[in-house]
Design a protein around this motif. Sequence first.
Motif, PDB file in Angstrom:
ATOM      1  N   UNK A 190       0.820  -1.214   0.000  1.00  0.00           N
ATOM      2  CA  UNK A 190       0.000   0.000   0.000  1.00  0.00           C
ATOM      3  C   UNK A 190       0.854   1.264   0.000  1.00  0.00           C
ATOM      4  N   UNK A 191       2.164   1.076  -0.106  1.00  0.00           N
ATOM      5  CA  UNK A 191       3.073   2.219  -0.037  1.00  0.00           C
ATOM      6  C   UNK A 191       2.866   3.154  -1.224  1.00  0.00           C
ATOM      7  N   UNK A 192       2.824   4.442  -0.929  1.00  0.00           N
ATOM      8  CA  UNK A 192       2.696   5.469  -1.973  1.00  0.00           C
ATOM      9  C   UNK A 192       4.087   6.011  -2.280  1.00  0.00           C
ATOM     10  N   UNK A 193       4.450   5.991  -3.548  1.00  0.00           N
ATOM     11  CA  UNK A 193       5.762   6.473  -3.977  1.00  0.00           C
ATOM     12  C   UNK A 193       5.626   7.878  -4.520  1.00  0.00           C
ATOM     13  N   UNK A 224      13.933   7.295  -1.355  1.00  0.00           N
ATOM     14  CA  UNK A 224      14.735   7.811  -2.472  1.00  0.00           C
ATOM     15  C   UNK A 224      15.516   9.079  -2.096  1.00  0.00           C
ATOM     16  N   UNK A 225      15.772   9.249  -0.823  1.00  0.00           N
ATOM     17  CA  UNK A 225      16.597  10.364  -0.320  1.00  0.00           C
ATOM     18  C   UNK A 225      16.375  11.661  -1.097  1.00  0.00           C
ATOM     19  N   UNK A 226      15.293  12.377  -0.807  1.00  0.00           N
ATOM     20  CA  UNK A 226      14.978  13.590  -1.582  1.00  0.00           C
ATOM     21  C   UNK A 226      15.750  14.830  -1.134  1.00  0.00           C
ATOM     22  N   UNK A 509      -2.052   8.060  -7.412  1.00  0.00           N
ATOM     23  CA  UNK A 509      -2.647   8.099  -6.077  1.00  0.00           C
ATOM     24  C   UNK A 509      -2.827   9.546  -5.641  1.00  0.00           C
ATOM     25  N   UNK A 510      -4.078   9.948  -5.517  1.00  0.00           N
ATOM     26  CA  UNK A 510      -4.389  11.289  -5.041  1.00  0.00           C
ATOM     27  C   UNK A 510      -3.628  12.360  -5.836  1.00  0.00           C
ATOM     28  N   UNK A 511      -3.640  12.204  -7.156  1.00  0.00           N
ATOM     29  CA  UNK A 511      -2.929  13.123  -8.046  1.00  0.00           C
ATOM     30  C   UNK A 511      -3.871  13.555  -9.162  1.00  0.00           C
ATOM     31  N   UNK A 512      -3.922  14.851  -9.415  1.00  0.00           N
ATOM     32  CA  UNK A 512      -4.766  15.388 -10.484  1.00  0.00           C
ATOM     33  C   UNK A 512      -3.936  16.248 -11.425  1.00  0.00           C
ATOM     34  N   UNK A 537       1.232   4.236  -6.865  1.00  0.00           N
ATOM     35  CA  UNK A 537       1.372   2.957  -6.179  1.00  0.00           C
ATOM     36  C   UNK A 537       1.675   1.897  -7.230  1.00  0.00           C
ATOM     37  N   UNK A 538       2.246   0.768  -6.786  1.00  0.00           N
ATOM     38  CA  UNK A 538       2.609  -0.320  -7.688  1.00  0.00           C
ATOM     39  C   UNK A 538       1.750  -1.529  -7.356  1.00  0.00           C
TER      40      UNK A 538
END
Length: 540
Positions: A190-193, A224-226, A509-512, A537-538
């Motif tokens: 369920x991880x959101x990337x 991913x160390x942002x 995911x929750x993106x428009x 999500x994958x």
Amino acid sequence: MDILLMPVILLPSTPSSRNCSIHNDCYASTYSRIFSLWNPGYSQISLNYFHPTLVAMDLFLNSKVVGWVLVTTALYCIYDVVYRIYFSPVASFPGPRLAALTFAYEFYYDIVKPGQYIWKIQALHEQYGPIVRINPYEIHINDPEFYDALFFNDRAANKWYWSTKIQLQPVVQERIDTLISRLIDHRGTSAVIQAENAFAAMANDIVMEYCFGRHEHRVEAENFDPSFSTTSRAASHSLTLWKFFHPVLTLVMSLPESELCRLGDGIAGAPTMKHAFFQQIDAIRSGRDVAHSESSYATLFHEILSSKLPEHEKTTLRLTDEAELIVGAGTETTRWTLSIAVFHLLDNPTVLRTLKEELRAVDPECQGKTPLPTLQSLPFLSAIINESLRLSYGTTQRLQRVFPFPVVFERSKGGKVWTMPAGTAISVSIPDLHHNKDIFPDSCSFRPGRWIEDPALIKYQLAFSKGSRRCLGMNLVTAEIYTCLAAVFAKFGSAPLRGDKDIGILKLSDTTIDDVKLWGDCFLPIQKPGSNGVRITVGV
């Protein structure tokens, strides 16, 4: 002020002050004559107790001096107002009087209303026409045919510009393979990337390898160390502020790194990044950094420092500026372009289907390792990348040039001919061109087909600038984008479109669409306040 001086005057003389009596006498003999004109009491001060700094303070606070300062300042301001409005070399150009008078006009729309001057300039063009004076010294032009004149092709051959993509192809492929492995690790969870962080990590690892022969393995890092991308974006915001207070930036840059961190990223973003690259370049120069010795290819800054370039072009400060630009642009341009592409591909199954069919034709087993020349020959993939670059802009900051000769501008649709004097700051903006309704109808829509229908549109692709100002790392960035998109969508589909050999699906995911639209300009494109960017999500 005399009262403040009294404790110092009454202090007993010390041996050290007597040893410096000749030095003090030099100051006293000069300054006492000057200040006796303002305060005769100075002639009674012993030379042994004379301190020029205190005398200067007294001079400044003396009511007569303050009066002269105020009068001089007022006269200068009046002169400046009259000059800028009536006698400036660009006084005859159209535009609001307030913008011609003061930078406060630009400051309001860039800082008080952060990043909004880009839209105000567009409104000024609608009011005044294609040429507008937008501050006391700068002329902004919005005409699609003027870009070639401004960025004529005077680039000399550069081995780095042409050879990068060939030398680093194995590094590009290895980092992309690692990115796909990370996506597989998230499959079925369920991880959101945060897609932008993933692409920034990949791009930063590659460009750091290109520059320094090493990287931070951000792709493997948690989330991913942002950190670098976050600092880059903070730096772009702080640069917008610092351009109005450049002398203060010089002062801030002199602070220790520990003090810079206390100022916060919003103010210290740019200085903090500069400090980090300064240390990196200094380590290479001193021989402490030997990472390049293990590389099978040449690395940029080691080669520059060992080259026969004049020493003034190889100073640590000069190369620090270059490193900031190359690594920052190499990370952020790739990050945002790939994020734009992934959003629109997942949001539009028809476009994704066409792409996957094209990729399947050259990669039947869906291995995601198609050679770059083959990928660059694919028309629909190329069209997707051009459309993604068009909507990511590269940089949203005005592109400015100053010529040592007069520049003539005549509107492409006819009209008055304007001659800009030598030394005039002349600027254009990429978003103006990329959203020109005559060239790109329905310009806010993602329509890759337009590049296939009209190949001549490539003339108006300005994401990497043009001519002598073309991005040095253009080939590297495009190689990353081609290879990454091809590898990801050879292996992954979307919820409504899954191929028989896909190993998983990517879902927004929750993106428009609002999360990928240009909201403002702080050197880099700004998303709307509160946006979480492109999130995926994958699935299995």
